[in-house]
Design a protein around this motif. Structure first.
Motif, PDB file in Angstrom:
ATOM      1  N   LYS A 130       2.545   3.153  -4.848  1.00  0.00           N
ATOM      2  CA  LYS A 130       2.271   3.031  -3.420  1.00  0.00           C
ATOM      3  C   LYS A 130       0.793   2.774  -3.118  1.00  0.00           C
ATOM      4  O   LYS A 130       0.464   1.934  -2.260  1.00  0.00           O
ATOM      5  CB  LYS A 130       2.730   4.298  -2.698  1.00  0.00           C
ATOM      6  CG  LYS A 130       2.501   4.264  -1.195  1.00  0.00           C
ATOM      7  CD  LYS A 130       3.045   5.520  -0.521  1.00  0.00           C
ATOM      8  CE  LYS A 130       2.821   5.479   0.996  1.00  0.00           C
ATOM      9  NZ  LYS A 130       3.365   6.695   1.657  1.00  0.00           N
ATOM     10  N   TYR A 131      -0.088   3.470  -3.829  1.00  0.00           N
ATOM     11  CA  TYR A 131      -1.490   3.442  -3.446  1.00  0.00           C
ATOM     12  C   TYR A 131      -2.405   2.626  -4.366  1.00  0.00           C
ATOM     13  O   TYR A 131      -3.490   2.226  -3.934  1.00  0.00           O
ATOM     14  CB  TYR A 131      -2.035   4.870  -3.362  1.00  0.00           C
ATOM     15  CG  TYR A 131      -1.430   5.673  -2.241  1.00  0.00           C
ATOM     16  CD1 TYR A 131      -1.761   5.404  -0.914  1.00  0.00           C
ATOM     17  CD2 TYR A 131      -0.526   6.696  -2.502  1.00  0.00           C
ATOM     18  CE1 TYR A 131      -1.206   6.146   0.123  1.00  0.00           C
ATOM     19  CE2 TYR A 131       0.028   7.448  -1.471  1.00  0.00           C
ATOM     20  CZ  TYR A 131      -0.314   7.170  -0.161  1.00  0.00           C
ATOM     21  OH  TYR A 131       0.247   7.900   0.865  1.00  0.00           O
ATOM     22  N   GLU A 132      -2.000   2.422  -5.599  1.00  0.00           N
ATOM     23  CA  GLU A 132      -2.861   1.693  -6.534  1.00  0.00           C
ATOM     24  C   GLU A 132      -2.486   0.210  -6.500  1.00  0.00           C
ATOM     25  O   GLU A 132      -1.487  -0.205  -7.082  1.00  0.00           O
ATOM     26  CB  GLU A 132      -2.715   2.256  -7.948  1.00  0.00           C
ATOM     27  CG  GLU A 132      -3.171   3.697  -8.106  1.00  0.00           C
ATOM     28  CD  GLU A 132      -4.687   3.832  -8.139  1.00  0.00           C
ATOM     29  OE1 GLU A 132      -5.375   2.845  -8.460  1.00  0.00           O
ATOM     30  OE2 GLU A 132      -5.190   4.936  -7.842  1.00  0.00           O
ATOM     31  N   THR A 133      -3.299  -0.597  -5.850  1.00  0.00           N
ATOM     32  CA  THR A 133      -2.973  -2.016  -5.693  1.00  0.00           C
ATOM     33  C   THR A 133      -2.952  -2.753  -7.029  1.00  0.00           C
ATOM     34  O   THR A 133      -2.295  -3.782  -7.160  1.00  0.00           O
ATOM     35  CB  THR A 133      -3.970  -2.694  -4.745  1.00  0.00           C
ATOM     36  OG1 THR A 133      -5.310  -2.495  -5.247  1.00  0.00           O
ATOM     37  CG2 THR A 133      -3.873  -2.102  -3.345  1.00  0.00           C
ATOM     38  N   ASN A 134      -3.661  -2.211  -8.014  1.00  0.00           N
ATOM     39  CA  ASN A 134      -3.711  -2.850  -9.335  1.00  0.00           C
ATOM     40  C   ASN A 134      -2.781  -2.180 -10.341  1.00  0.00           C
ATOM     41  O   ASN A 134      -2.965  -2.339 -11.547  1.00  0.00           O
ATOM     42  CB  ASN A 134      -5.146  -2.826  -9.878  1.00  0.00           C
ATOM     43  CG  ASN A 134      -6.045  -3.786  -9.142  1.00  0.00           C
ATOM     44  OD1 ASN A 134      -5.683  -4.936  -8.891  1.00  0.00           O
ATOM     45  ND2 ASN A 134      -7.236  -3.329  -8.781  1.00  0.00           N
ATOM     46  N   TYR A 135      -1.790  -1.435  -9.859  1.00  0.00           N
ATOM     47  CA  TYR A 135      -0.966  -0.657 -10.789  1.00  0.00           C
ATOM     48  C   TYR A 135      -0.244  -1.524 -11.820  1.00  0.00           C
ATOM     49  O   TYR A 135       0.055  -1.082 -12.933  1.00  0.00           O
ATOM     50  CB  TYR A 135       0.039   0.207 -10.020  1.00  0.00           C
ATOM     51  CG  TYR A 135       1.273  -0.516  -9.533  1.00  0.00           C
ATOM     52  CD1 TYR A 135       2.418  -0.605 -10.324  1.00  0.00           C
ATOM     53  CD2 TYR A 135       1.303  -1.134  -8.283  1.00  0.00           C
ATOM     54  CE1 TYR A 135       3.551  -1.273  -9.877  1.00  0.00           C
ATOM     55  CE2 TYR A 135       2.420  -1.800  -7.842  1.00  0.00           C
ATOM     56  CZ  TYR A 135       3.539  -1.871  -8.630  1.00  0.00           C
ATOM     57  OH  TYR A 135       4.657  -2.536  -8.201  1.00  0.00           O
ATOM     58  N   ASN A 150      -6.094   5.272  -3.629  1.00  0.00           N
ATOM     59  CA  ASN A 150      -6.295   4.632  -4.931  1.00  0.00           C
ATOM     60  C   ASN A 150      -7.311   5.398  -5.774  1.00  0.00           C
ATOM     61  O   ASN A 150      -8.304   4.832  -6.262  1.00  0.00           O
ATOM     62  CB  ASN A 150      -6.733   3.178  -4.741  1.00  0.00           C
ATOM     63  CG  ASN A 150      -8.053   3.056  -3.997  1.00  0.00           C
ATOM     64  OD1 ASN A 150      -8.378   3.895  -3.158  1.00  0.00           O
ATOM     65  ND2 ASN A 150      -8.823   2.016  -4.283  1.00  0.00           N
ATOM     66  N   GLU A 181      -8.142   4.085  -9.389  1.00  0.00           N
ATOM     67  CA  GLU A 181      -9.032   2.924  -9.364  1.00  0.00           C
ATOM     68  C   GLU A 181     -10.467   3.337  -9.048  1.00  0.00           C
ATOM     69  O   GLU A 181     -11.424   2.771  -9.594  1.00  0.00           O
ATOM     70  CB  GLU A 181      -8.536   1.912  -8.342  1.00  0.00           C
ATOM     71  CG  GLU A 181      -9.306   0.595  -8.361  1.00  0.00           C
ATOM     72  CD  GLU A 181      -8.695  -0.449  -7.450  1.00  0.00           C
ATOM     73  OE1 GLU A 181      -9.200  -1.579  -7.457  1.00  0.00           O
ATOM     74  OE2 GLU A 181      -7.729  -0.137  -6.733  1.00  0.00           O
TER      75      GLU A 181
END
Length: 283
Positions: free
Chosen positions: A24-29, A95, A98
């Motif tokens: 949900k929160y880590e755009t680079n997951y 995030n 990150e």
């Protein structure tokens, strides 16, 4: 980028919450490598976890060797240059992973980094956690509450350092293993985590090896991670494991005599605590 390692022992429901928050929160997951090490727990929900998060890797350990053992198995197969050890009972609200990575990767001024850990009610869990490696003096101050009597003392409160400004980044000597990121190349100095510890003091030992090898550890409160655990477990089994780990820590890092003194201080402090009447709660 980052290899995230989560050690599982019948905690797949917690891991689901953890992974869902990462997605949900880590755009680079999608660039992260997520390794779940199952410590021979026969967890029936692991396959469902894989179905929900197909990008994860599940590594099945042949035995339940404890926290350090499981993390070492994950580290052995990790392919990225940054390792994140993450407890199953953690989750994110932004995030934060990150943020840790960006701070650690931005230069050579830190080798290990940890966030501010919060209880689910948002109290600062990091306040209650050690910031330094354990010595006999620090154990004495902790067991006999000298750090509480003299909270602003650098001498009596050198273990917990509750006098810190928790909103500012600061170099420390210990980071909680609940959420610990480090550069993989430091393992050439520190070695892997010592899997002679089943539970307790393994991250203390790992951080101490880092300190002894001139690695820098950074507390970084701009990153905040929720840790559901962190409460003391008073069961007899946990107490016995903690005592054995404490004994091993001092014997390994100092001397056999130190380990015996440590046990004496620990047991004496616990005996005094049990003998002090608890305040009655007013309903």
């Amino acid at each position: 980028m980052i290899s995230i390692i989560v050690v599982n022992y019948k905690s797949s429901k917690d891991i689901y919450t953890c992974l869902a928050s990462i997605v949900k929160y880590e755009t680079n997951y999608k660039k992260y490598e997520i390794i779940i090490v199952d410590n021979d727990s026969n967890d029936p929900d692991l396959q469902r976890l894989k179905n929900s998060f197909p990008q994860i890797k599940i590594l099945y350990a042949p035995k339940n060797g404890g926290f350090a053992y499981g993390n070492n198995l994950g580290i052995a197969v990790a392919t990225f240059d940054y390792i994140m050890l993450l407890n199953p009972d953690t989750y994110l609200e932004d995030n934060s992973i990150e943020k840790l990575y960006n701070r650690l990767a931005c230069g050579s001024d830190a080798d290990l980094i940890g966030p501010m850990l919060l209880y689910p009610d948002k109290r600062n869990q990091s306040y209650y956690l050690p910031k330094s490696y354990l010595t006999l003096w620090k154990l004495f101050c902790a067991q006999f509450n000298l750090y509480k009597l003299f909270p602003n003392s650098r001498l009596f409160n050198s273990y917990y350092r509750t006098y810190m400004d928790y909103e500012k980044e600061v170099y420390v000597e210990q980071i909680s293993g609940a959420a610990l990121m480090f550069k993989k190349n430091i393992l050439g100095k520190t070695g892997l985590m010592d899997d002679n510890y089943f539970m307790y003091y393994e991250e203390s030992d790992f951080c101490y090896q880092a300190v002894k090898n001139n690695c820098r550890l950074l507390y970084y409160p701009q990153s905040k991670i929720i840790h559901i655990g962190g409460y003391s477990n008073t069961s007899k089994w946990h107490s016995n494991v903690a005592t054995q780990s404490l004994k091993y820590y001092f014997k390994k890092n100092f001397s056999t005599v130190s380990s015996l003194i440590a046990l004496l201080l620990f047991n004496l402090g616990e005996t005094i605590r049990r003998s002090v009447p608890k305040k009655k709660q007013i309903v």
